[in-house]
Scaffold this active site. Structure first.
Site, PDB file in Angstrom:
ATOM      1  CB  VAL A  27      -5.988  -2.601   7.860  1.00  0.00           C
ATOM      2  CG1 VAL A  27      -5.345  -1.320   9.232  1.00  0.00           C
ATOM      3  CG2 VAL A  27      -5.353  -2.185   6.297  1.00  0.00           C
ATOM      4  CE  LYS A  51     -16.509  -8.426   4.645  1.00  0.00           C
ATOM      5  NZ  LYS A  51     -15.330  -7.369   4.205  1.00  0.00           N
ATOM      6  CB  THR A 102     -10.060   6.282   3.544  1.00  0.00           C
ATOM      7  OG1 THR A 102      -8.407   5.599   3.611  1.00  0.00           O
ATOM      8  CG2 THR A 102     -10.204   6.425   4.719  1.00  0.00           C
ATOM      9  CB  CYS A 269      -2.497   1.477  -1.091  1.00  0.00           C
ATOM     10  SG  CYS A 269      -3.033   0.515   0.185  1.00  0.00           S
ATOM     11  NE  ARG A 334      -9.398  -4.073  -1.474  1.00  0.00           N
ATOM     12  CZ  ARG A 334      -9.183  -3.794   0.143  1.00  0.00           C
ATOM     13  NH1 ARG A 334      -9.873  -2.775   0.310  1.00  0.00           N
ATOM     14  NH2 ARG A 334      -8.145  -4.090   0.070  1.00  0.00           N
TER      15      ARG A 334
HETATM   16  N1  SAJ Z   1       3.051  -2.125  -9.431  1.00  0.00           N
HETATM   17  C1  SAJ Z   1       3.770  -1.831 -10.750  1.00  0.00           C
HETATM   18  N2  SAJ Z   1       5.491  -1.876 -10.763  1.00  0.00           N
HETATM   19  C2  SAJ Z   1       6.093  -1.290  -9.382  1.00  0.00           C
HETATM   20  C3  SAJ Z   1       4.874  -1.872  -8.392  1.00  0.00           C
HETATM   21  C4  SAJ Z   1       3.979  -2.214  -8.338  1.00  0.00           C
HETATM   22  O1  SAJ Z   1       2.265  -1.877 -11.254  1.00  0.00           O
HETATM   23  O2  SAJ Z   1       6.962  -1.522  -9.794  1.00  0.00           O
HETATM   24  C5  SAJ Z   1       1.770  -2.108  -9.207  1.00  0.00           C
HETATM   25  C6  SAJ Z   1       0.791  -3.321  -8.524  1.00  0.00           C
HETATM   26  O3  SAJ Z   1       0.993  -4.665 -10.217  1.00  0.00           O
HETATM   27  C7  SAJ Z   1      -0.686  -3.318  -8.190  1.00  0.00           C
HETATM   28  C8  SAJ Z   1      -0.086  -1.685  -7.339  1.00  0.00           C
HETATM   29  O4  SAJ Z   1       0.811  -0.952  -8.824  1.00  0.00           O
HETATM   30  O5  SAJ Z   1      -1.155  -3.526  -9.162  1.00  0.00           O
HETATM   31  C9  SAJ Z   1       0.297  -1.577  -6.371  1.00  0.00           C
HETATM   32  O6  SAJ Z   1       1.121  -1.946  -5.510  1.00  0.00           O
HETATM   33  P1  SAJ Z   1       1.775  -2.873  -4.440  1.00  0.00           P
HETATM   34  O7  SAJ Z   1       2.719  -3.938  -4.726  1.00  0.00           O
HETATM   35  O8  SAJ Z   1       2.111  -1.316  -4.212  1.00  0.00           O
HETATM   36  O9  SAJ Z   1       0.716  -3.717  -3.806  1.00  0.00           O
HETATM   37  P2  SAJ Z   1      -0.141  -2.673  -2.863  1.00  0.00           P
HETATM   38  O10 SAJ Z   1      -1.098  -1.759  -2.890  1.00  0.00           O
HETATM   39  O11 SAJ Z   1      -0.087  -4.048  -1.502  1.00  0.00           O
HETATM   40  O12 SAJ Z   1       1.307  -1.802  -1.834  1.00  0.00           O
HETATM   41  C10 SAJ Z   1       0.699  -1.721  -0.762  1.00  0.00           C
HETATM   42  C11 SAJ Z   1       0.929  -1.338  -0.503  1.00  0.00           C
HETATM   43  N3  SAJ Z   1       0.696  -0.224   1.256  1.00  0.00           N
HETATM   44  C12 SAJ Z   1       0.479   0.624   2.045  1.00  0.00           C
HETATM   45  O13 SAJ Z   1      -0.389   1.346   1.668  1.00  0.00           O
HETATM   46  C13 SAJ Z   1      -0.860   0.724   3.005  1.00  0.00           C
HETATM   47  C14 SAJ Z   1       2.219  -0.256   0.012  1.00  0.00           C
HETATM   48  O14 SAJ Z   1       2.495   1.415  -0.118  1.00  0.00           O
HETATM   49  C15 SAJ Z   1       3.781  -0.390  -0.339  1.00  0.00           C
HETATM   50  O15 SAJ Z   1       4.558   0.161  -0.996  1.00  0.00           O
HETATM   51  C16 SAJ Z   1       3.286  -2.018  -0.598  1.00  0.00           C
HETATM   52  O16 SAJ Z   1       2.320  -2.563  -0.242  1.00  0.00           O
HETATM   53  C17 SAJ Z   1       4.939  -2.694  -0.115  1.00  0.00           C
HETATM   54  O17 SAJ Z   1       5.782  -3.225  -0.612  1.00  0.00           O
HETATM   55  O18 SAJ Z   1       4.811  -2.972   1.106  1.00  0.00           O
END
Ligand code: SAJ
Length: 426
Positions: A27, A51, A102, A269, A334
């Site tokens: 971020v 870093k 966090t 997240c 993570r």
């Molecule tokens: N996942 C599933 N099924 C899904 C989508 C995701 O099992 O349909 C799993 C992924 O494999 C991963 C986890 O969930 O292990 C999280 O997936 P993610 O695409 O939400 O990945 P993140 O954590 O990088 O999502 C971030 C989050 N951003 C923040 O919290 C600031 C999330 O809230 C956003 O929705 C996502 O980015 C986005 O698509 O913007």
């Protein structure tokens, strides 16, 4: 406060305000780059000297092309410096943007130590007329409780980060920015500041608490909907119905937002932030059964995949896990559910090796797994659905290889059989 407000507003509008970004992870670093590219003088604060040294020579520990490019620019134009957090350099800043992690403890209770450490450091700074913006994800009222008690008059806002790591299209500048202020002036100052760098909407909300809760609602919504689809997947599998057919049919309705089953939900997240609101709900004696069951359903998925593997496993079979990061094409471990899955295998004393194109052998070893390679194997587990898998699998999957597809990556039979989530190709 008016004169202080006018002074800081002018500094922002003329790009004279010095910005301290505290925490340079997924971020903070992209955000620091955006401000420095725009011509602000930015100091990035990290705890880790290694870093700081990497950034000083234009190397990034965040695997993100955009960041790497921007880093060269801002070092050349001398608008960005990285420092190990110290009071002397903190005192020089007019604005503090707090982007520290966090996480939660093992027991899922919020771990606010990093944010509290920042508050301790800022308490040694004269904050008169300065602006603090909290981007770290916290439950409602935490920004006020942790960063709202300094004296004398300073400005405070909350604008939770909404980064989607690895998304090269929706980068920081294109994500709508929710901002809540402790008061009108704080809200206005933070809005003017972000307008300088963001290409997308600034969404001003009534309070910092609205901003804090909105972020966690976003993540909780995603967690619960993934949990729901994981639950449907278990039933679909039992009925011999292909869950992906079901989802593609359902998503023809505009009110249905598709989510997909997987080996589990990782990242900093989705599996984490909702526990912050559950903690608040507990304090307020409000039950949130739906949210908790969604989280627990997701946390159960590594075991569910293990059940599939055990149904085909025979002692002596070679097992290769392909992909251990929490998300496809992202080199981030993570809260990775694949690591949970691997530890379940270890608990059962079932030997395996792990290979991930985004993770070095050394880092695979660091998490206690045996580094694997793309060689013929008896069982091939898809942990992360990296794009490279469409080629890589050919080296490891032979005609007798059984695939346990934790990401529903394959849509046809390969090897001896594919056991996916809510779909099999036998
Ligand atoms: N996942 C599933 N099924 C899904 C989508 C995701 O099992 O349909 C799993 C992924 O494999 C991963 C986890 O969930 O292990 C999280 O997936 P993610 O695409 O939400 O990945 P993140 O954590 O990088 O999502 C971030 C989050 N951003 C923040 O919290 C600031 C999330 O809230 C956003 O929705 C996502 O980015 C986005 O698509 O913007």
């Amino acid at each position: 406060m008016k004169p202080l407000y006018d002074t800081l507003l002018k500094k922002i509008q003329t790009k004279k305000s010095k910005i301290g970004v505290i925490g340079l992870g997924y971020v903070g670093l992209p955000l620091a780059m955006l401000f420095a590219k725009k011509g602000f003088l930015v100091t990035g604060f990290v705890r880790d000297k290694a870093k700081k040294d990497m950034l000083a020579i234009g190397k990034s520990y965040i695997k993100d092309e955009n960041v790497l490019k921007d880093l060269q620019i801002v070092i050349e134009n001398k608008k960005f410096t990285a420092k190990v957090t110290n009071i002397h350099d903190l005192k020089k800043q007019d604005i503090f943007i707090v982007c520290v992690q966090t996480p939660v403890f093992e027991n899922k209770k919020p771990d606010l130590r990093d944010l509290q450490e920042v508050a301790r450091q800022l308490s040694e700074v004269d904050l008169t007329g300065k602006l603090i913006i909290n981007e770290s994800t916290v439950a409602p009222y935490a920004t006020e409780e942790i960063l709202g008690n300094f004296r004398p008059s300073y400005f405070l806002a909350c604008s939770p980060e909404r980064v989607d790591p690895g998304n090269q299209k929706k980068t920081t500048e294109f994500i709508p920015k929710i901002i809540g202020g402790k008061d009108k002036e704080s809200l206005q100052l933070a809005s003017v500041l972000y307008k300088e760098i963001l290409k997308n909407d600034i969404v001003q909300v009534k309070s910092m608490e609205v901003a804090e809760m909105a972020k966690i609602l976003e993540n909780s919504y995603r967690a619960v909907n993934i949990g729901l689809i994981n639950e449907f997947t278990r039933l679909a599998e039992n009925c011999g119905i292909d869950i992906l057919d079901v989802i593609s049919a359902a998503k023809t309705k505009w009110t249905f937002q598709p989510h997909y089953p997987s080996i589990g939900v990782g990242g900093h997240c989705i599996p984490v932030d909702p526990y912050y609101i559950l903690e608040l709900a507990n304090k307020k004696h409000v039950s949130m059964r739906i949210l908790l069951s969604g989280l627990l359903e997701n946390e159960h998925m590594p075991e569910y995949i293990l059940g599939k593997l055990l149904s085909v496993y025979k002692k002596g079979m070679k097992i290769l896990i392909y992909g251990i990061t929490y998300k496809k094409d992202v080199g981030d471990l993570r809260e990775s559910p694949v690591i949970l899955f691997g530890n379940l295998l270890k608990k059962k004393k079932i030997p395996f090796s792990a290979y991930d194109p985004f993770v070095s052998e050394e880092d695979v070893q660091k998490i206690g797994f045996i580094p694997g390679s793309l060689k013929r194997t008896d069982i091939f587990v898809v942990g992360s659905g990296h794009s490279m898998l469409s080629n890589d699998y050919k080296k490891a999957v032979g005609k007798n290889t059984i695939i346990i597809d934790g990401q529903n990556f394959f849509d046809k039979k390969i090897g001896k059989a594919v056991f996916g989530l809510g779909r099999n190709f036998l």
